[in-house]
Design a protein around this motif. Structure first.
Motif, PDB file in Angstrom:
ATOM      1  N   THR A  92       0.774  -1.124   0.006  1.00 40.03           N
ATOM      2  CA  THR A  92       0.032  -0.170  -0.040  1.00 40.03           C
ATOM      3  C   THR A  92       0.908   1.228   0.040  1.00 40.03           C
ATOM      4  OG1 THR A  92      -0.113  -0.171   2.494  1.00 40.03           O
ATOM      5  CG2 THR A  92      -1.993  -1.085   1.140  1.00 40.03           C
ATOM      6  N   TRP A 100      -1.196  -0.697  -3.930  1.00 41.51           N
ATOM      7  CA  TRP A 100      -1.248   0.789  -3.465  1.00 41.51           C
ATOM      8  C   TRP A 100      -2.545   1.351  -4.275  1.00 41.51           C
ATOM      9  CZ3 TRP A 100      -1.093   4.505  -7.554  1.00 41.51           C
ATOM     10  CH2 TRP A 100      -1.079   5.926  -7.276  1.00 41.51           C
ATOM     11  N   ASP A 103      -5.703   0.425  -2.466  1.00 40.56           N
ATOM     12  CA  ASP A 103      -5.889   1.331  -1.312  1.00 40.56           C
ATOM     13  C   ASP A 103      -6.226   2.673  -1.441  1.00 40.56           C
ATOM     14  OD1 ASP A 103      -4.899   1.820   1.644  1.00 40.56           O
ATOM     15  OD2 ASP A 103      -3.787   3.381   0.891  1.00 40.56           O
TER      16      ASP A 103
END
Length: 336
Positions: A92, A100, A103
């Motif tokens: 993340t 990422w 998130d």
């Protein structure tokens, strides 16, 4: 949807415009087609239309359109392959990775919706695609995801089944040449580069560099010379392979020999750049095309391309004309 600056793909653009006009936009779109034909460019234009605050979106001049153009819009996210050619699953806290992205999409957007472009979804490993699948299945309200691929076979069937595909097809040589000239690329061999690129602007740009073009022509010359007169093959392809990638080399060679085949069938003279290296034997040309198609398919099994190409050319006179040549290592080891 404004089409200025975009060459070709009229049907696809009309389809996208109809979805926008009727406000019937799938949550996940899949733009598929060979590399270098403008899929990402159209995905960005689509995002501008979604977020545009002007009249007749995309206006291309409002703050949202300009932010998307500059890559600074807070709610338009793009993932692309890294320097290693992959989009990793990551974590993340690692921008540009799958986790990422997931998130980011779990947080509240500023504009009330997210727009996502995954430019090269086929460059995500299975684990990463599985992680992305849940987001595709249950996106946040208003989120629109555009998956861009040049190799649909590498995408999980579960992702394909949840995506609305818009296939993009290769550009004509004239369209490729128009794009090259619009970008100030008007070298003497631009027409030949457009012909060899097989509808891909990306390949055409590579071939407008004279050193790349010379290496490709040398390879085609050696193969043609071998077919006509026999002898030994050197096939020094390491240099061009390092510069433009082996898959691109294979694709360009397929395009070159297809043009030779068409010339043989309809009597069309080859481009002046190939005037002295054509092959008059239609059967041999077809076999060479099949060899390069088989080698391109075999890239996924870590072939020694130089060895495999030599072996298959040495044995091409005994080749079965049905289907593609055998690419097993046992076959390659016994020839050449």
């Amino acid at each position: 949807m404004k089409k200025n600056g975009i060459v070709g793909h009229g049907l696809q653009l009309d389809h996208i415009e109809m979805m926008l006009r009727n406000n019937k936009i799938p949550q996940t779109l899949l733009f598929s087609g060979i590399p270098g034909i403008g899929k990402r460019r159209i995905a960005l234009r689509f995002m501008k239309a979604l977020f545009c605050s002007g009249e007749a979106p995309p206006c291309l001049g409002c703050p949202s359109c300009l932010q998307i153009m500059n890559g600074t819009h807070p709610d338009v996210i793009e993932l692309s392959p890294n320097a290693r050619g992959t989009i990793p699953i990551g974590d993340t806290g690692e921008p540009g990775t799958v986790r990422w992205l997931i998130d980011r999409l779990a947080k509240r957007s500023i504009s009330g919706r997210y727009g996502v472009i995954v430019n090269g979804v086929d460059h995500i490993a299975v684990q990463g695609q599985n992680a992305l699948l849940k987001t595709i299945e249950e996106p946040s309200d208003g989120t629109v995801i555009v998956l861009v691929t040049s190799n649909k076979s590498l995408i999980l069937p579960t992702i394909l089944s949840r995506s609305t595909e818009i296939p993009f097809y290769q550009l004509s040589s004239e369209e490729v040449l128009t794009i090259l000239k619009s970008h100030g690329i008007d070298v003497p061999h631009a027409t030949a580069a457009a012909e060899m690129a097989g509808g891909s602007v990306e390949l055409a740009v590579m071939l407008t560099e004279k050193e790349n073009l010379d290496d490709i022509i040398s390879l085609a010359e050696e193969i043609c010379r071998f077919v006509r007169h026999g002898g030994f093959l050197n096939l020094e392809i390491d240099n061009i392979q390092k510069k433009i990638g082996i898959e691109n080399v294979m694709s360009i060679m397929v395009n070159i020999f297809r043009s030779f085949l068409l010339g043989t069938l309809d009597g069309t003279a080859p481009d002046v750049i190939f005037a002295d290296i054509n092959i008059p034997d239609e059967k041999m040309i077809r076999r060479i095309i099949k060899i390069f198609l088989a080698l391109r398919r075999g890239l996924t099994v870590n072939l020694n391309i130089n060895q495999a190409l030599k072996g298959m050319l040495y044995s091409m006179h005994d080749m079965d004309d049905t289907g593609l040549p055998d690419l097993t290592m046992a076959h390659i080891d016994t020839i050449g």
